[in-house]
Design a protein around this motif. Structure first.
Motif, PDB file in Angstrom:
ATOM      1  N   LEU A  67       0.834  -1.197   0.000  1.00 33.17           N
ATOM      2  CA  LEU A  67       0.000   0.000   0.000  1.00 33.17           C
ATOM      3  C   LEU A  67       0.869   1.247   0.000  1.00 33.17           C
ATOM      4  CD1 LEU A  67      -2.499  -1.008   2.847  1.00 33.17           C
ATOM      5  CD2 LEU A  67      -2.965  -1.080   0.402  1.00 33.17           C
ATOM      6  N   VAL A  68       0.322   2.339  -0.534  1.00 30.24           N
ATOM      7  CA  VAL A  68       0.973   3.638  -0.443  1.00 30.24           C
ATOM      8  C   VAL A  68      -0.022   4.605   0.192  1.00 30.24           C
ATOM      9  CG1 VAL A  68       0.303   4.412  -2.777  1.00 30.24           C
ATOM     10  CG2 VAL A  68       2.305   5.407  -1.662  1.00 30.24           C
ATOM     11  N   SER A  69       0.471   5.445   1.083  1.00 29.93           N
ATOM     12  CA  SER A  69      -0.397   6.439   1.717  1.00 29.93           C
ATOM     13  C   SER A  69      -0.620   7.593   0.749  1.00 29.93           C
ATOM     14  CB  SER A  69       0.226   6.934   3.022  1.00 29.93           C
ATOM     15  OG  SER A  69       1.539   7.405   2.795  1.00 29.93           O
ATOM     16  N   VAL A  70      -1.847   8.139   0.790  1.00 27.49           N
ATOM     17  CA  VAL A  70      -2.227   9.243  -0.088  1.00 27.49           C
ATOM     18  C   VAL A  70      -2.992  10.283   0.718  1.00 27.49           C
ATOM     19  CG1 VAL A  70      -2.340   7.790  -2.165  1.00 27.49           C
ATOM     20  CG2 VAL A  70      -4.408   8.130  -0.799  1.00 27.49           C
ATOM     21  N   ARG A  71      -3.070  11.495   0.154  1.00 31.49           N
ATOM     22  CA  ARG A  71      -3.855  12.562   0.779  1.00 31.49           C
ATOM     23  C   ARG A  71      -4.401  13.473  -0.303  1.00 31.49           C
ATOM     24  NH1 ARG A  71      -1.468  17.348   0.368  1.00 31.49           N
ATOM     25  NH2 ARG A  71       0.773  17.456   0.051  1.00 31.49           N
ATOM     26  N   SER A  72      -5.397  14.259   0.065  1.00 33.53           N
ATOM     27  CA  SER A  72      -5.936  15.248  -0.872  1.00 33.53           C
ATOM     28  C   SER A  72      -5.058  16.496  -0.805  1.00 33.53           C
ATOM     29  CB  SER A  72      -7.394  15.584  -0.542  1.00 33.53           C
ATOM     30  OG  SER A  72      -7.521  16.053   0.789  1.00 33.53           O
ATOM     31  N   SER A  73      -4.923  17.169  -1.941  1.00 33.95           N
ATOM     32  CA  SER A  73      -4.085  18.369  -1.995  1.00 33.95           C
ATOM     33  C   SER A  73      -4.729  19.547  -1.282  1.00 33.95           C
ATOM     34  CB  SER A  73      -3.793  18.739  -3.448  1.00 33.95           C
ATOM     35  OG  SER A  73      -5.005  18.989  -4.145  1.00 33.95           O
ATOM     36  N   LYS A  74      -6.033  19.458  -1.053  1.00 33.72           N
ATOM     37  CA  LYS A  74      -6.766  20.462  -0.279  1.00 33.72           C
ATOM     38  C   LYS A  74      -8.025  19.809   0.256  1.00 33.72           C
ATOM     39  CE  LYS A  74      -9.348  22.603  -4.070  1.00 33.72           C
ATOM     40  NZ  LYS A  74      -9.594  23.848  -4.785  1.00 33.72           N
ATOM     41  N   PRO A  75      -8.671  20.414   1.257  1.00 31.83           N
ATOM     42  CA  PRO A  75      -9.896  19.807   1.802  1.00 31.83           C
ATOM     43  C   PRO A  75     -10.988  19.701   0.742  1.00 31.83           C
ATOM     44  CG  PRO A  75      -9.040  21.478   3.295  1.00 31.83           C
ATOM     45  CD  PRO A  75      -8.251  21.598   2.017  1.00 31.83           C
ATOM     46  N   ILE A  76     -11.804  18.659   0.881  1.00 34.67           N
ATOM     47  CA  ILE A  76     -12.920  18.450  -0.038  1.00 34.67           C
ATOM     48  C   ILE A  76     -14.228  18.459   0.756  1.00 34.67           C
ATOM     49  CG2 ILE A  76     -11.491  17.164  -1.664  1.00 34.67           C
ATOM     50  CD1 ILE A  76     -12.766  14.608  -0.722  1.00 34.67           C
ATOM     51  N   LYS A  78     -17.356  17.603   2.753  1.00 32.17           N
ATOM     52  CA  LYS A  78     -17.580  16.451   3.628  1.00 32.17           C
ATOM     53  C   LYS A  78     -18.527  15.422   3.008  1.00 32.17           C
ATOM     54  CE  LYS A  78     -18.580  15.761   8.533  1.00 32.17           C
ATOM     55  NZ  LYS A  78     -19.023  16.442   9.745  1.00 32.17           N
ATOM     56  N   GLU A  79     -19.532  15.892   2.276  1.00 29.50           N
ATOM     57  CA  GLU A  79     -20.503  14.959   1.703  1.00 29.50           C
ATOM     58  C   GLU A  79     -19.928  14.132   0.554  1.00 29.50           C
ATOM     59  OE1 GLU A  79     -21.182  18.764  -0.619  1.00 29.50           O
ATOM     60  OE2 GLU A  79     -21.025  18.324   1.508  1.00 29.50           O
ATOM     61  N   LYS A  80     -18.751  14.497   0.042  1.00 30.13           N
ATOM     62  CA  LYS A  80     -18.120  13.752  -1.048  1.00 30.13           C
ATOM     63  C   LYS A  80     -17.014  12.816  -0.568  1.00 30.13           C
ATOM     64  CE  LYS A  80     -19.310  16.897  -4.691  1.00 30.13           C
ATOM     65  NZ  LYS A  80     -18.929  17.369  -6.010  1.00 30.13           N
ATOM     66  N   LEU A  81     -16.730  12.802   0.728  1.00 35.41           N
ATOM     67  CA  LEU A  81     -15.639  11.983   1.260  1.00 35.41           C
ATOM     68  C   LEU A  81     -15.835  10.492   0.999  1.00 35.41           C
ATOM     69  CD1 LEU A  81     -14.734  13.635   4.676  1.00 35.41           C
ATOM     70  CD2 LEU A  81     -13.317  13.495   2.633  1.00 35.41           C
ATOM     71  N   GLN A  82     -17.003   9.962   1.291  1.00 34.32           N
ATOM     72  CA  GLN A  82     -17.223   8.520   1.139  1.00 34.32           C
ATOM     73  C   GLN A  82     -17.101   8.091  -0.315  1.00 34.32           C
ATOM     74  OE1 GLN A  82     -17.564   6.188   3.712  1.00 34.32           O
ATOM     75  NE2 GLN A  82     -17.074   4.908   1.974  1.00 34.32           N
ATOM     76  N   GLU A  83     -17.642   8.867  -1.219  1.00 32.84           N
ATOM     77  CA  GLU A  83     -17.549   8.540  -2.639  1.00 32.84           C
ATOM     78  C   GLU A  83     -16.092   8.602  -3.112  1.00 32.84           C
ATOM     79  OE1 GLU A  83     -19.716   9.745  -6.840  1.00 32.84           O
ATOM     80  OE2 GLU A  83     -20.255  10.805  -5.015  1.00 32.84           O
ATOM     81  N   ALA A  84     -15.331   9.555  -2.593  1.00 34.06           N
ATOM     82  CA  ALA A  84     -13.912   9.663  -2.938  1.00 34.06           C
ATOM     83  C   ALA A  84     -13.145   8.445  -2.424  1.00 34.06           C
ATOM     84  CB  ALA A  84     -13.319  10.950  -2.374  1.00 34.06           C
ATOM     85  N   VAL A  85     -13.427   8.016  -1.200  1.00 37.73           N
ATOM     86  CA  VAL A  85     -12.776   6.832  -0.630  1.00 37.73           C
ATOM     87  C   VAL A  85     -13.136   5.593  -1.444  1.00 37.73           C
ATOM     88  CG1 VAL A  85     -12.714   5.294   1.384  1.00 37.73           C
ATOM     89  CG2 VAL A  85     -12.558   7.770   1.687  1.00 37.73           C
ATOM     90  N   ASP A  86     -14.397   5.483  -1.854  1.00 40.71           N
ATOM     91  CA  ASP A  86     -14.825   4.348  -2.680  1.00 40.71           C
ATOM     92  C   ASP A  86     -14.071   4.323  -4.009  1.00 40.71           C
ATOM     93  OD1 ASP A  86     -16.584   3.634  -0.671  1.00 40.71           O
ATOM     94  OD2 ASP A  86     -18.340   4.517  -1.657  1.00 40.71           O
ATOM     95  N   THR A  87     -13.805   5.491  -4.582  1.00 43.09           N
ATOM     96  CA  THR A  87     -13.036   5.586  -5.822  1.00 43.09           C
ATOM     97  C   THR A  87     -11.605   5.104  -5.599  1.00 43.09           C
ATOM     98  OG1 THR A  87     -14.369   7.437  -6.618  1.00 43.09           O
ATOM     99  CG2 THR A  87     -12.181   7.190  -7.587  1.00 43.09           C
ATOM    100  N   MET A 108     -13.758  13.852  -7.804  1.00 42.32           N
ATOM    101  CA  MET A 108     -15.180  14.161  -7.631  1.00 42.32           C
ATOM    102  C   MET A 108     -15.518  15.602  -8.023  1.00 42.32           C
ATOM    103  SD  MET A 108     -15.506  11.133  -6.386  1.00 42.32           S
ATOM    104  CE  MET A 108     -17.236  11.244  -6.495  1.00 42.32           C
ATOM    105  N   GLY A 109     -14.720  16.217  -8.881  1.00 40.20           N
ATOM    106  CA  GLY A 109     -14.976  17.589  -9.305  1.00 40.20           C
ATOM    107  C   GLY A 109     -14.757  18.622  -8.214  1.00 40.20           C
ATOM    108  N   THR A 110     -13.925  18.291  -7.232  1.00 38.89           N
ATOM    109  CA  THR A 110     -13.700  19.182  -6.088  1.00 38.89           C
ATOM    110  C   THR A 110     -12.539  20.142  -6.286  1.00 38.89           C
ATOM    111  OG1 THR A 110     -12.206  17.599  -5.041  1.00 38.89           O
ATOM    112  CG2 THR A 110     -14.560  17.420  -4.483  1.00 38.89           C
ATOM    113  N   GLY A 111     -11.735  19.911  -7.319  1.00 38.83           N
ATOM    114  CA  GLY A 111     -10.536  20.723  -7.514  1.00 38.83           C
ATOM    115  C   GLY A 111      -9.342  20.203  -6.742  1.00 38.83           C
ATOM    116  N   ALA A 112      -9.532  19.165  -5.958  1.00 38.35           N
ATOM    117  CA  ALA A 112      -8.444  18.572  -5.176  1.00 38.35           C
ATOM    118  C   ALA A 112      -7.861  17.376  -5.911  1.00 38.35           C
ATOM    119  CB  ALA A 112      -8.955  18.125  -3.807  1.00 38.35           C
ATOM    120  N   ASP A 113      -6.545  17.281  -5.885  1.00 39.41           N
ATOM    121  CA  ASP A 113      -5.862  16.117  -6.438  1.00 39.41           C
ATOM    122  C   ASP A 113      -5.554  15.150  -5.298  1.00 39.41           C
ATOM    123  OD1 ASP A 113      -5.809  17.378  -8.926  1.00 39.41           O
ATOM    124  OD2 ASP A 113      -3.818  18.231  -8.574  1.00 39.41           O
TER     125      ASP A 113
END
Length: 124
Positions: A67-76, A78-87, A108-113
């Motif tokens: 596994l490799v650890s990952v993070r979002s480049s900026k906050p996203i 809250k209601e899109k977190l679960q869908e992002a994790v599923d992706t 998820m179209g949030t602007g965050a990488d």
């Protein structure tokens, strides 16, 4: 009708216990107990569109670690977190993986990488 919400500000180490007054249109009209100027901004953002940073892991094939650890480049939002994790759960990278490698752009179209937070070498 105004409502009063209590929340703890997490922007700085003070951890202020804010009293936030919200009007009928869900707008912040007053914030009490903020020890720094960021408290009011935090309260407004938290009421209007709460956001969180996403941290997770992604599978790595043929790497020195599975596994490799990952993070979002900026906050996203809250209601899109679960869908992002599923992706992210569906992804599998192939080693080698670079530090700060963008693995998902504009999740998820949030602007965050989604970027890796470590390097994974190819297994020998």
């Amino acid at each position: 009708m105004k409502t009063n919400r209590e929340m703890v500000c997490i922007v700085c180490p003070n951890g202020c216990r804010l009293n936030v007054f919200v009007d009928e249109q869900n707008r912040v009209t007053r914030v009490e107990n903020a020890l720094c100027r960021n408290g009011k901004t935090y309260a407004e953002d938290e009421v209007q569109c709460p956001k969180r940073s996403l941290t997770s892991t992604v599978k790595v094939k043929d790497g020195t670690h599975p596994l490799v650890s990952v993070r979002s480049s900026k906050p996203i939002p809250k209601e899109k977190l679960q869908e992002a994790v599923d992706t992210l759960r569906l992804l599998e990278l192939t080693a080698p993986v670079d530090f700060h490698q963008v693995i998902v752009s504009d999740i998820m179209g949030t602007g965050a990488d989604i970027v890796t937070t470590r390097q994974i070498a190819k297994a020998r």
